[in-house]
Design a protein around this motif. Structure first.
Motif, PDB file in Angstrom:
ATOM      1  N   SER A   1       4.562  26.772  -1.890  1.00 23.91           N
ATOM      2  CA  SER A   1       5.213  25.493  -1.604  1.00 23.91           C
ATOM      3  C   SER A   1       4.200  24.481  -1.098  1.00 23.91           C
ATOM      4  O   SER A   1       3.175  24.846  -0.517  1.00 23.91           O
ATOM      5  CB  SER A   1       6.303  25.667  -0.548  1.00 23.91           C
ATOM      6  N   LEU A   2       4.496  23.221  -1.327  1.00 26.81           N
ATOM      7  CA  LEU A   2       3.724  22.111  -0.782  1.00 26.81           C
ATOM      8  C   LEU A   2       4.689  20.994  -0.443  1.00 26.81           C
ATOM      9  O   LEU A   2       5.726  20.849  -1.089  1.00 26.81           O
ATOM     10  CB  LEU A   2       2.705  21.586  -1.792  1.00 26.81           C
ATOM     11  N   LYS A   3       4.317  20.191   0.547  1.00 24.02           N
ATOM     12  CA  LYS A   3       5.102  19.000   0.855  1.00 24.02           C
ATOM     13  C   LYS A   3       4.188  17.790   0.774  1.00 24.02           C
ATOM     14  O   LYS A   3       3.206  17.685   1.514  1.00 24.02           O
ATOM     15  CB  LYS A   3       5.732  19.077   2.241  1.00 24.02           C
ATOM     16  N   LEU A   4       4.503  16.900  -0.146  1.00 26.06           N
ATOM     17  CA  LEU A   4       3.751  15.669  -0.309  1.00 26.06           C
ATOM     18  C   LEU A   4       4.360  14.572   0.556  1.00 26.06           C
ATOM     19  O   LEU A   4       5.575  14.524   0.747  1.00 26.06           O
ATOM     20  CB  LEU A   4       3.749  15.230  -1.771  1.00 26.06           C
ATOM     21  N   SER A   5       3.504  13.694   1.023  1.00 33.09           N
ATOM     22  CA  SER A   5       3.946  12.528   1.785  1.00 33.09           C
ATOM     23  C   SER A   5       3.388  11.269   1.139  1.00 33.09           C
ATOM     24  O   SER A   5       2.325  11.305   0.502  1.00 33.09           O
ATOM     25  CB  SER A   5       3.461  12.610   3.235  1.00 33.09           C
ATOM     26  N   CYS A   6       4.087  10.179   1.332  1.00 37.35           N
ATOM     27  CA  CYS A   6       3.639   8.872   0.838  1.00 37.35           C
ATOM     28  C   CYS A   6       3.906   7.858   1.934  1.00 37.35           C
ATOM     29  O   CYS A   6       5.058   7.544   2.235  1.00 37.35           O
ATOM     30  CB  CYS A   6       4.386   8.504  -0.431  1.00 37.35           C
ATOM     31  N   ALA A   7       2.842   7.376   2.538  1.00 33.84           N
ATOM     32  CA  ALA A   7       2.951   6.376   3.596  1.00 33.84           C
ATOM     33  C   ALA A   7       2.941   4.984   2.981  1.00 33.84           C
ATOM     34  O   ALA A   7       1.997   4.629   2.261  1.00 33.84           O
ATOM     35  CB  ALA A   7       1.805   6.543   4.577  1.00 33.84           C
ATOM     36  N   ALA A   8       3.978   4.223   3.265  1.00 34.73           N
ATOM     37  CA  ALA A   8       4.131   2.889   2.675  1.00 34.73           C
ATOM     38  C   ALA A   8       3.856   1.811   3.720  1.00 34.73           C
ATOM     39  O   ALA A   8       4.200   1.959   4.896  1.00 34.73           O
ATOM     40  CB  ALA A   8       5.532   2.728   2.124  1.00 34.73           C
TER      41      ALA A   8
ATOM     42  N   LEU B   1       6.285  26.661  -6.904  1.00 32.34           N
ATOM     43  CA  LEU B   1       5.369  25.936  -7.779  1.00 32.34           C
ATOM     44  C   LEU B   1       4.861  26.831  -8.903  1.00 32.34           C
ATOM     45  O   LEU B   1       4.637  28.035  -8.718  1.00 32.34           O
ATOM     46  CB  LEU B   1       4.208  25.374  -6.974  1.00 32.34           C
ATOM     47  N   ALA B   2       4.684  26.218 -10.057  1.00 34.92           N
ATOM     48  CA  ALA B   2       4.221  26.916 -11.249  1.00 34.92           C
ATOM     49  C   ALA B   2       3.016  26.191 -11.826  1.00 34.92           C
ATOM     50  O   ALA B   2       2.800  25.002 -11.522  1.00 34.92           O
ATOM     51  CB  ALA B   2       5.345  26.966 -12.277  1.00 34.92           C
ATOM     52  N   PRO B   3       2.214  26.870 -12.638  1.00 30.58           N
ATOM     53  CA  PRO B   3       1.026  26.215 -13.199  1.00 30.58           C
ATOM     54  C   PRO B   3       1.345  24.906 -13.923  1.00 30.58           C
ATOM     55  O   PRO B   3       0.532  23.972 -13.889  1.00 30.58           O
ATOM     56  CB  PRO B   3       0.479  27.275 -14.162  1.00 30.58           C
ATOM     57  N   GLU B   4       2.497  24.816 -14.532  1.00 31.17           N
ATOM     58  CA  GLU B   4       2.848  23.578 -15.241  1.00 31.17           C
ATOM     59  C   GLU B   4       3.151  22.418 -14.301  1.00 31.17           C
ATOM     60  O   GLU B   4       3.345  21.278 -14.762  1.00 31.17           O
ATOM     61  CB  GLU B   4       4.034  23.822 -16.185  1.00 31.17           C
ATOM     62  N   ASP B   5       3.198  22.661 -13.014  1.00 29.48           N
ATOM     63  CA  ASP B   5       3.354  21.583 -12.035  1.00 29.48           C
ATOM     64  C   ASP B   5       2.012  20.952 -11.670  1.00 29.48           C
ATOM     65  O   ASP B   5       1.974  19.970 -10.922  1.00 29.48           O
ATOM     66  CB  ASP B   5       4.018  22.109 -10.762  1.00 29.48           C
ATOM     67  N   THR B   6       0.933  21.507 -12.172  1.00 33.55           N
ATOM     68  CA  THR B   6      -0.394  20.961 -11.901  1.00 33.55           C
ATOM     69  C   THR B   6      -0.492  19.547 -12.444  1.00 33.55           C
ATOM     70  O   THR B   6      -0.258  19.296 -13.628  1.00 33.55           O
ATOM     71  CB  THR B   6      -1.475  21.844 -12.534  1.00 33.55           C
TER      72      THR B   6
ATOM     73  N   GLN C   1       0.845  -1.194   0.000  1.00 34.15           N
ATOM     74  CA  GLN C   1       0.000   0.000   0.000  1.00 34.15           C
ATOM     75  C   GLN C   1       0.874   1.235   0.000  1.00 34.15           C
ATOM     76  O   GLN C   1       1.826   1.329   0.780  1.00 34.15           O
ATOM     77  CB  GLN C   1      -0.928   0.022   1.212  1.00 34.15           C
ATOM     78  N   LEU C   2       0.538   2.166  -0.868  1.00 29.43           N
ATOM     79  CA  LEU C   2       1.200   3.465  -0.932  1.00 29.43           C
ATOM     80  C   LEU C   2       0.098   4.516  -0.920  1.00 29.43           C
ATOM     81  O   LEU C   2      -0.777   4.502  -1.792  1.00 29.43           O
ATOM     82  CB  LEU C   2       2.041   3.574  -2.209  1.00 29.43           C
ATOM     83  N   VAL C   3       0.138   5.385   0.074  1.00 28.88           N
ATOM     84  CA  VAL C   3      -0.922   6.373   0.239  1.00 28.88           C
ATOM     85  C   VAL C   3      -0.316   7.771   0.251  1.00 28.88           C
ATOM     86  O   VAL C   3       0.377   8.148   1.197  1.00 28.88           O
ATOM     87  CB  VAL C   3      -1.723   6.122   1.525  1.00 28.88           C
ATOM     88  N   GLU C   4      -0.600   8.516  -0.810  1.00 29.02           N
ATOM     89  CA  GLU C   4      -0.090   9.879  -0.931  1.00 29.02           C
ATOM     90  C   GLU C   4      -1.028  10.869  -0.248  1.00 29.02           C
ATOM     91  O   GLU C   4      -2.243  10.647  -0.179  1.00 29.02           O
ATOM     92  CB  GLU C   4       0.050  10.283  -2.401  1.00 29.02           C
ATOM     93  N   SER C   5      -0.441  11.950   0.226  1.00 27.12           N
ATOM     94  CA  SER C   5      -1.222  13.032   0.824  1.00 27.12           C
ATOM     95  C   SER C   5      -0.439  14.330   0.707  1.00 27.12           C
ATOM     96  O   SER C   5       0.751  14.314   0.358  1.00 27.12           O
ATOM     97  CB  SER C   5      -1.537  12.733   2.292  1.00 27.12           C
ATOM     98  N   GLY C   6      -1.121  15.433   0.990  1.00 26.03           N
ATOM     99  CA  GLY C   6      -0.456  16.725   1.008  1.00 26.03           C
ATOM    100  C   GLY C   6      -0.726  17.618  -0.181  1.00 26.03           C
ATOM    101  O   GLY C   6      -0.257  18.761  -0.216  1.00 26.03           O
ATOM    102  N   GLY C   7      -1.445  17.115  -1.158  1.00 22.96           N
ATOM    103  CA  GLY C   7      -1.762  17.939  -2.317  1.00 22.96           C
ATOM    104  C   GLY C   7      -2.769  19.019  -1.986  1.00 22.96           C
ATOM    105  O   GLY C   7      -3.298  19.085  -0.876  1.00 22.96           O
ATOM    106  N   GLY C   8      -3.018  19.892  -2.962  1.00 23.26           N
ATOM    107  CA  GLY C   8      -3.983  20.955  -2.751  1.00 23.26           C
ATOM    108  C   GLY C   8      -3.932  21.982  -3.844  1.00 23.26           C
ATOM    109  O   GLY C   8      -3.233  21.815  -4.847  1.00 23.26           O
ATOM    110  N   LEU C   9      -4.696  23.055  -3.631  1.00 21.95           N
ATOM    111  CA  LEU C   9      -4.733  24.180  -4.563  1.00 21.95           C
ATOM    112  C   LEU C   9      -3.882  25.306  -3.992  1.00 21.95           C
ATOM    113  O   LEU C   9      -4.145  25.765  -2.864  1.00 21.95           O
ATOM    114  CB  LEU C   9      -6.180  24.639  -4.742  1.00 21.95           C
TER     115      LEU C   9
END
Length: 124
Positions: A17-24, A90-95, A3-11
């Motif tokens: 800046s944003l920090k994404l996490s992935c719980a394995a 972050l830039a729009p092309e990172d969407t 199982q890999l569960v990502e979190s931390g995304g948003g608008l």
């Protein structure tokens, strides 16, 4: 099972800046290289970054796609079985939807298994 569960995304707005996490879980996280990949609407899967295991000869040896180099930082915490992606300027092309993936080897381009993804939207 794996199982890999990502979190931390948003608008966020451009420049933020944003920090994404992935719980394995379901496997021995510390022995696998890991990667972040992303997919924008109507586009294919794009590799973002890879990190090797902490005990590799050259350390975790992170590497990045040219499009994110200098702005994104990948890291891992083997004690917490968690992969991270710090995203700055972050830039729009990172969407995109961002996925973490377990790799069979450091240079592998097979991004499976991967999680369900977390949406990152950069817009003013």
């Amino acid at each position: 099972q794996v199982q890999l569960v990502e979190s931390g995304g948003g608008l966020v707005q451009p420049g933020a800046s944003l920090k994404l996490s992935c719980a394995a879980s379901g496997f021995t996280f510390s022995i696998y290289p890991m990667a972040w990949v992303r997919q924008s609407p109507g586009e294919g899967l794009e590799w973002v970054s890879t990190i090797d295991t902490s005990d590799s000869n050259e350390g975790t040896n992170p590497r990045y796609a040219d499009s994110v180099k200098g702005r994104f930082t990948i890291s891992r915490d083997d004690a917490k079985n968690t992969l991270y992606l710090q995203m700055n300027s972050l830039a729009p092309e990172d969407t995109a939807v961002y996925y973490c993936a377990r790799l069979g080897a450091y240079w592998s381009k097979i991004y499976h298994p991967r999680g369900q993804g977390t949406q990152v939207t950069v817009s003013s």
